[in-house]
Scaffold this motif. Sequence first.
Motif, PDB file in Angstrom:
ATOM      1  N   ILE A 159       0.842  -1.202   0.000  1.00 52.18           N
ATOM      2  CA  ILE A 159       0.000   0.000   0.000  1.00 52.18           C
ATOM      3  C   ILE A 159       0.878   1.253   0.000  1.00 52.18           C
ATOM      4  O   ILE A 159       0.631   2.206  -0.749  1.00 52.18           O
ATOM      5  N   LEU A 160       1.907   1.258   0.828  1.00 54.06           N
ATOM      6  CA  LEU A 160       2.809   2.415   0.879  1.00 54.06           C
ATOM      7  C   LEU A 160       3.532   2.589  -0.455  1.00 54.06           C
ATOM      8  O   LEU A 160       3.670   3.710  -0.967  1.00 54.06           O
ATOM      9  N   GLN A 161       4.001   1.483  -1.032  1.00 56.63           N
ATOM     10  CA  GLN A 161       4.734   1.573  -2.298  1.00 56.63           C
ATOM     11  C   GLN A 161       3.841   2.022  -3.450  1.00 56.63           C
ATOM     12  O   GLN A 161       4.276   2.819  -4.294  1.00 56.63           O
ATOM     13  N   SER A 162       2.614   1.544  -3.488  1.00 48.97           N
ATOM     14  CA  SER A 162       1.715   1.958  -4.569  1.00 48.97           C
ATOM     15  C   SER A 162       1.367   3.433  -4.436  1.00 48.97           C
ATOM     16  O   SER A 162       1.191   4.138  -5.442  1.00 48.97           O
ATOM     17  N   THR A 163       1.302   3.924  -3.196  1.00 45.66           N
ATOM     18  CA  THR A 163       1.061   5.357  -2.970  1.00 45.66           C
ATOM     19  C   THR A 163       2.245   6.180  -3.458  1.00 45.66           C
ATOM     20  O   THR A 163       2.076   7.220  -4.116  1.00 45.66           O
TER      21      THR A 163
END
Length: 413
Positions: A159-163
């Motif tokens: 989730i953090l990386q896709s953000t």
Amino acid sequence: MDVKTVCQQAKAASYSLQALTTEEKNAILLAFGEALKARMKEILKANDEDLAEADKNQMRASLKDRLILDDKRILDMALSLVDLAALKDPVGQVDETWTTAEGLHISKIRVPIGVLGMIYEARPNVTLDAGAIALKTGNTVVLKGGKEAIHTNIALVRILQSTLKAMGHSEHFIQLIESTDRAATMEFMTMKDYVDVLIPRGSERLIKSVMEHSKIPVLETGAGNCHIFVDAESRETMAIPIIDNAKTQRPSVCNAAEKVLVHEAIAESFIPKLHEALKDRVTFKGCGRTLEILPGIEALTEEELYQEFLDYVLGVIVVKDYKAAVDHINQYSSSHSESIITDNPSHAAYFLAHVMSSTVYHNASTRFTDGGMFGYGAEIGISTSKLHARGPMGLKEMTTIKNVVRGTGQIRK
């Protein structure tokens, strides 16, 4: 992806992260918070997988508590990112300046460390805390969580990386080593060419292993064998609630009290009252004198004097006086947090000056050893070492110093 590639990517990405402004970093943190809320079901589903494994492996309830995520905890995690974004960025702060006899103007300026490494157990909140604090301070981070929380950690990091990717930034600012093999952990600890500092968080065994095997400099976060000393000149109405809070509020955390030392002059009257207050929730173990006062409880072994129970277990030891309490703590403590309960200011002053732990208290629970409680707003761990940082490590502790020297053509004679 292999461990070396992950660490190389973190090193390469560190330079572009350090170029971001405070405003850009804060925008990312706020976007992280919104993403957590929007993808809450995804996180909870992954967490359910980890909890199912925990039940299958009969994980102790006090440790399972660290693993559990629910709607409220995820919303609290999202809110913590808003709070983190509001904190002052330490990067670029000038600690001190002076001018030498040669006319050189020197400034000590706060800069990112570079690449942080984290090795930790069963605590998915650490995944978010470490990633967010690293980003706020301009550091990339490589995370190596335990197998107990692997599904939750993978979901959070994705989730953090896709953000990050959606905002046009490198996904390599925050990375997770997904392998749960011990070999991957051992290899990670050799990546000194790419990782600048390694921070372990977890059991005493984990921390000891990292200290023994890491080729990367380690910021030691010690286990919490925390003590509370009840002086003869104390009030039961204060001492018992403090011990209750320090032991039972969250027994699985490192700032929970594990041992209570009691002045011999009040032991016979105080210990039974403490036992009566806690006996339905806490298992007592004691020294020889405590066993005389509370017949039927288990004896506290020499090995257990050093042990962090992380459970509803409390060791009770009778000592001669406040000086003997200090000596006992300095011998058996893990240098985390210790408290004295007393109305005698000279006894308190001696205790606070001579106990060699990172945090010492007078008339307060050890449970306050926490970056949020200290007003730091964020915490990546609690250091028990004496180098670089000690106690709760907030944003400032995740930076280092650069000496900036300005001259007007000086040469050394």
